[in-house]
Design a protein around this motif. Structure first.
Motif, PDB file in Angstrom:
ATOM      1  N   PHE A   1     -51.289 -16.420  32.056  1.00  0.00           N
ATOM      2  CA  PHE A   1     -51.077 -15.328  31.110  1.00  0.00           C
ATOM      3  C   PHE A   1     -52.090 -15.444  29.977  1.00  0.00           C
ATOM      4  O   PHE A   1     -52.553 -16.538  29.641  1.00  0.00           O
ATOM      5  N   GLN A   2     -52.415 -14.314  29.394  1.00  0.00           N
ATOM      6  CA  GLN A   2     -53.286 -14.298  28.227  1.00  0.00           C
ATOM      7  C   GLN A   2     -52.442 -14.064  26.980  1.00  0.00           C
ATOM      8  O   GLN A   2     -51.451 -13.336  27.003  1.00  0.00           O
ATOM      9  N   ARG A   3     -52.817 -14.731  25.899  1.00  0.00           N
ATOM     10  CA  ARG A   3     -52.145 -14.572  24.616  1.00  0.00           C
ATOM     11  C   ARG A   3     -53.220 -14.399  23.544  1.00  0.00           C
ATOM     12  O   ARG A   3     -54.415 -14.399  23.814  1.00  0.00           O
ATOM     13  N   VAL A   4     -52.770 -14.252  22.305  1.00  0.00           N
ATOM     14  CA  VAL A   4     -53.670 -14.165  21.160  1.00  0.00           C
ATOM     15  C   VAL A   4     -53.291 -15.274  20.200  1.00  0.00           C
ATOM     16  O   VAL A   4     -52.100 -15.498  19.925  1.00  0.00           O
ATOM     17  N   ARG A   5     -54.299 -15.975  19.692  1.00  0.00           N
ATOM     18  CA  ARG A   5     -54.073 -17.041  18.723  1.00  0.00           C
ATOM     19  C   ARG A   5     -54.601 -16.647  17.356  1.00  0.00           C
ATOM     20  O   ARG A   5     -55.665 -16.026  17.238  1.00  0.00           O
ATOM     21  N   LEU A   6     -53.852 -17.013  16.338  1.00  0.00           N
ATOM     22  CA  LEU A   6     -54.339 -16.966  14.967  1.00  0.00           C
ATOM     23  C   LEU A   6     -54.484 -18.411  14.525  1.00  0.00           C
ATOM     24  O   LEU A   6     -53.489 -19.118  14.344  1.00  0.00           O
ATOM     25  N   ASP A   7     -55.717 -18.865  14.410  1.00  0.00           N
ATOM     26  CA  ASP A   7     -55.993 -20.271  14.128  1.00  0.00           C
ATOM     27  C   ASP A   7     -55.335 -21.127  15.220  1.00  0.00           C
ATOM     28  O   ASP A   7     -55.677 -21.011  16.372  1.00  0.00           O
ATOM     29  N   ASP A   8     -54.354 -21.969  14.861  1.00  0.00           N
ATOM     30  CA  ASP A   8     -53.746 -22.874  15.828  1.00  0.00           C
ATOM     31  C   ASP A   8     -52.389 -22.395  16.340  1.00  0.00           C
ATOM     32  O   ASP A   8     -51.652 -23.164  16.955  1.00  0.00           O
ATOM     33  N   MET A   9     -52.067 -21.143  16.127  1.00  0.00           N
ATOM     34  CA  MET A   9     -50.730 -20.649  16.481  1.00  0.00           C
ATOM     35  C   MET A   9     -50.832 -19.414  17.353  1.00  0.00           C
ATOM     36  O   MET A   9     -51.596 -18.488  17.058  1.00  0.00           O
ATOM     37  N   ALA A  10     -50.053 -19.397  18.443  1.00  0.00           N
ATOM     38  CA  ALA A  10     -49.974 -18.212  19.283  1.00  0.00           C
ATOM     39  C   ALA A  10     -49.202 -17.123  18.549  1.00  0.00           C
ATOM     40  O   ALA A  10     -48.159 -17.375  17.936  1.00  0.00           O
ATOM     41  N   VAL A  11     -49.706 -15.921  18.617  1.00  0.00           N
ATOM     42  CA  VAL A  11     -49.149 -14.808  17.854  1.00  0.00           C
ATOM     43  C   VAL A  11     -47.904 -14.265  18.550  1.00  0.00           C
ATOM     44  O   VAL A  11     -47.962 -13.908  19.727  1.00  0.00           O
ATOM     45  N   PRO A  12     -46.762 -14.174  17.837  1.00  0.00           N
ATOM     46  CA  PRO A  12     -45.588 -13.525  18.420  1.00  0.00           C
ATOM     47  C   PRO A  12     -45.681 -12.009  18.292  1.00  0.00           C
ATOM     48  O   PRO A  12     -46.406 -11.486  17.436  1.00  0.00           O
ATOM     49  N   ALA A  13     -44.940 -11.310  19.126  1.00  0.00           N
ATOM     50  CA  ALA A  13     -44.981  -9.850  19.111  1.00  0.00           C
ATOM     51  C   ALA A  13     -44.527  -9.290  17.764  1.00  0.00           C
ATOM     52  O   ALA A  13     -45.032  -8.252  17.307  1.00  0.00           O
ATOM     53  N   ALA A  14     -43.577  -9.985  17.102  1.00  0.00           N
ATOM     54  CA  ALA A  14     -43.067  -9.481  15.824  1.00  0.00           C
ATOM     55  C   ALA A  14     -44.162  -9.421  14.763  1.00  0.00           C
ATOM     56  O   ALA A  14     -44.137  -8.551  13.882  1.00  0.00           O
ATOM     57  N   TRP A  15     -45.114 -10.338  14.825  1.00  0.00           N
ATOM     58  CA  TRP A  15     -46.208 -10.293  13.859  1.00  0.00           C
ATOM     59  C   TRP A  15     -47.018  -9.003  13.996  1.00  0.00           C
ATOM     60  O   TRP A  15     -47.457  -8.426  13.000  1.00  0.00           O
ATOM     61  N   MET A  16     -47.226  -8.573  15.228  1.00  0.00           N
ATOM     62  CA  MET A  16     -47.992  -7.348  15.426  1.00  0.00           C
ATOM     63  C   MET A  16     -47.283  -6.161  14.794  1.00  0.00           C
ATOM     64  O   MET A  16     -47.921  -5.252  14.250  1.00  0.00           O
ATOM     65  N   ARG A  17     -45.949  -6.179  14.858  1.00  0.00           N
ATOM     66  CA  ARG A  17     -45.185  -5.101  14.206  1.00  0.00           C
ATOM     67  C   ARG A  17     -45.341  -5.175  12.696  1.00  0.00           C
ATOM     68  O   ARG A  17     -45.464  -4.147  12.026  1.00  0.00           O
ATOM     69  N   LEU A  18     -45.349  -6.381  12.149  1.00  0.00           N
ATOM     70  CA  LEU A  18     -45.512  -6.520  10.696  1.00  0.00           C
ATOM     71  C   LEU A  18     -46.906  -6.102  10.246  1.00  0.00           C
ATOM     72  O   LEU A  18     -47.096  -5.684   9.104  1.00  0.00           O
ATOM     73  N   TRP A  19     -47.874  -6.244  11.145  1.00  0.00           N
ATOM     74  CA  TRP A  19     -49.236  -5.797  10.833  1.00  0.00           C
ATOM     75  C   TRP A  19     -49.427  -4.301  11.101  1.00  0.00           C
ATOM     76  O   TRP A  19     -50.486  -3.757  10.790  1.00  0.00           O
ATOM     77  N   ASP A  20     -48.432  -3.667  11.718  1.00  0.00           N
ATOM     78  CA  ASP A  20     -48.547  -2.255  12.127  1.00  0.00           C
ATOM     79  C   ASP A  20     -49.727  -2.043  13.067  1.00  0.00           C
ATOM     80  O   ASP A  20     -50.469  -1.062  12.958  1.00  0.00           O
ATOM     81  N   GLN A  21     -49.891  -3.001  13.993  1.00  0.00           N
ATOM     82  CA  GLN A  21     -50.943  -2.908  14.999  1.00  0.00           C
ATOM     83  C   GLN A  21     -50.306  -2.983  16.383  1.00  0.00           C
ATOM     84  O   GLN A  21     -49.357  -3.738  16.589  1.00  0.00           O
ATOM     85  N   SER A  22     -50.832  -2.219  17.316  1.00  0.00           N
ATOM     86  CA  SER A  22     -50.308  -2.284  18.674  1.00  0.00           C
ATOM     87  C   SER A  22     -50.775  -3.566  19.348  1.00  0.00           C
ATOM     88  O   SER A  22     -51.757  -4.194  18.938  1.00  0.00           O
ATOM     89  N   GLU A  23     -50.073  -3.945  20.412  1.00  0.00           N
ATOM     90  CA  GLU A  23     -50.459  -5.134  21.162  1.00  0.00           C
ATOM     91  C   GLU A  23     -51.874  -5.001  21.705  1.00  0.00           C
ATOM     92  O   GLU A  23     -52.660  -5.961  21.677  1.00  0.00           O
ATOM     93  N   THR A  24     -52.206  -3.810  22.190  1.00  0.00           N
ATOM     94  CA  THR A  24     -53.545  -3.588  22.741  1.00  0.00           C
ATOM     95  C   THR A  24     -54.614  -3.726  21.673  1.00  0.00           C
ATOM     96  O   THR A  24     -55.682  -4.325  21.919  1.00  0.00           O
ATOM     97  N   GLU A  25     -54.353  -3.208  20.477  1.00  0.00           N
ATOM     98  CA  GLU A  25     -55.343  -3.292  19.401  1.00  0.00           C
ATOM     99  C   GLU A  25     -55.593  -4.745  18.996  1.00  0.00           C
ATOM    100  O   GLU A  25     -56.747  -5.156  18.798  1.00  0.00           O
ATOM    101  N   VAL A  26     -54.530  -5.537  18.894  1.00  0.00           N
ATOM    102  CA  VAL A  26     -54.685  -6.937  18.501  1.00  0.00           C
ATOM    103  C   VAL A  26     -55.414  -7.710  19.599  1.00  0.00           C
ATOM    104  O   VAL A  26     -56.329  -8.493  19.322  1.00  0.00           O
ATOM    105  N   HIS A  27     -55.016  -7.477  20.834  1.00  0.00           N
ATOM    106  CA  HIS A  27     -55.652  -8.180  21.952  1.00  0.00           C
ATOM    107  C   HIS A  27     -57.128  -7.820  22.062  1.00  0.00           C
ATOM    108  O   HIS A  27     -57.980  -8.697  22.255  1.00  0.00           O
ATOM    109  N   ASP A  28     -57.454  -6.555  21.942  1.00  0.00           N
ATOM    110  CA  ASP A  28     -58.853  -6.130  22.067  1.00  0.00           C
ATOM    111  C   ASP A  28     -59.703  -6.696  20.938  1.00  0.00           C
ATOM    112  O   ASP A  28     -60.876  -7.050  21.155  1.00  0.00           O
TER     113      ASP A  28
END
Length: 408
Positions: free
Chosen positions: A104-131
């Motif tokens: 599986f592919q994930r997204v990391r912020l520094d040393d931490m894998a990003v949870p889906a809830a963070w993307m909601r707090l950023w008001d960014q879609s999963e696709t936008e963050v991944h891209d």
């Protein structure tokens, strides 16, 4: 005009819920660390459902024991993709997306894998963050693959993201014109590639990387078929079918060993799993079922039975276990590999119903050899089976031979 009449005469919207009210309704304090910096993102929502959803993302993050993220403006150039085994993605529960079978592919912020809830707090879609994470990796991917003395190729970056560059096909797709490409990512910091003619050298490099003790990502080698990457389907009698089978088994062992840490001790005793090799060179996984306590049995090729004192009773093919209708198992709710809880323990008559791989005496001879390197090839016990060292076994999985307990 009817539509505009309804629009102009619409009742005014009521007051929007405040963040303090939404947090209080969820039993959360208003002074959560990091929350103040995110308030502008909350206030940008001018509708009640949007604010409710945003506050729920705060609650989900808090309940998971995770910190709140920095604001979106501060993290955009710090996001990078990563690849993880399927079992790890399931275990850790962060945002993930299927890449290929088992990965599986994930997204990391520094040393931490990003949870889906963070993307909601950023008001960014999963696709936008991944891209964006992919684009960040693309910007720091310069230079050509290194050709090793063996003839295979290795990624030159050595920045901890080498394996993730498997997500950028433009980086590796043109390495071997008109040749079938194989790729390997045994550790997060290593990307290896070879044409089919050098597949043995690629397997050798994977084994060497695993023996050096770096964290295991995936031992099994990948191949490109058409436009898709898949685990290499190397069938017998191809000489590399054995090593690929062993690599897949090592990936399975890694998942099983990690899973043991999360099992409830009250459920019973996890059955340790190791590898053995037949005299014909085929590696098999074997789980040891010890009498005296409920057993939590993972899927394996074989099951070895011992008394509570460790006396060998024999090794049997796991697929024949359903013959023991009186010792039914119960599926354990746990991430990753399937496990079944068995409360009973078969007696001699019941064991005789199973398909035998090795008798108790043959099993005892295997335990005596212990899977350790011998000065010369060990003699096979009656029946033609002998444990052999598996050279590709990583350091943290060494000692996983038949009848040997995990030392962790």
């Amino acid at each position: 005009m009817g539509f505009f009449d309804r629009f102009l005469n619409r009742a005014p919207q009521g007051p929007l819920p405040t963040l303090a009210d939404l947090l209080e309704a969820r039993g959360l304090p208003a002074d959560l660390p990091g929350l103040e910096a995110l308030v502008p993102a909350f206030e940008a929502h001018r509708d009640a459902p949007g604010r409710e959803s945003w506050a729920e993302a705060v609650a989900v993050t808090h309940r998971a024991g995770l910190p709140l993220p920095p604001p979106w403006e501060e993290v955009q150039d710090r996001l990078f993709p990563e690849l993880v085994p399927a079992w790890r993605a399931e275990r850790e529960g962060r945002w993930h997306r299927l890449f290929v079978e088992g990965l599986f592919q994930r997204v990391r912020l520094d040393d931490m894998a990003v949870p889906a809830a963070w993307m909601r707090l950023w008001d960014q879609s999963e696709t936008e963050v991944h891209d964006l994470a992919l684009e960040n990796l693309r910007h720091r991917t310069e230079g050509a693959f290194e050709r090793l003395p063996s003839g295979i190729y290795r990624g030159p970056w050595h920045d901890g993201h080498d394996a993730a560059r498997l997500l950028l096909p433009e980086v590796w797709d043109g390495l071997f014109r008109d040749q079938h490409p194989f790729l390997a990512i045994p550790t997060p910091g290593l990307l290896l590639a070879a044409p089919q003619v050098l597949l043995p050298k690629l397997m050798e490099a994977v084994g060497k990387a695993l023996s050096e003790g770096a964290p295991l990502l995936q031992a099994a080698v990948l191949e490109r078929i058409g436009e898709h990457l898949v685990p290499a389907r190397i069938q017998e009698p191809h000489p590399m079918s054995g090593p690929q089978r062993e690599f897949k088994q090592l990936d399975q062992l890694e998942a099983i060993r990690t899973q043991e840490r999360d099992l409830d001790p009250a459920l019973g005793r996890p059955a340790p799993v190791g590898l053995l090799k037949t005299q014909q060179g085929k590696s098999l996984t074997v789980a040891t079922w010890v009498a005296g306590a409920p057993a939590l049995l993972p899927e394996a090729d074989l099951v070895a039975f011992t008394t509570a004192e460790g006396e060998p009773l024999g090794i049997y093919w796991r697929q024949s276990l359903p013959r023991l209708s009186e010792i039914r198992g119960e599926l354990v709710e746990i991430w990753g590999p399937r496990r079944v809880r068995h409360e009973g323990f078969p007696d001699a008559e019941q064991l005789a119903r199973l398909e035998c791989f090795a008798t108790g005496e043959q099993m005892k001879a295997m335990q005596a050899q212990g899977g350790r390197p011998q000065p010369k090839a060990p003699a096979a016990p009656a029946g033609g089976f002998a444990t052999q060292p598996v050279p590709s076994l990583p350091r943290h999985l060494q000692g996983a031979g038949l009848g040997m307990q995990d030392g962790d």
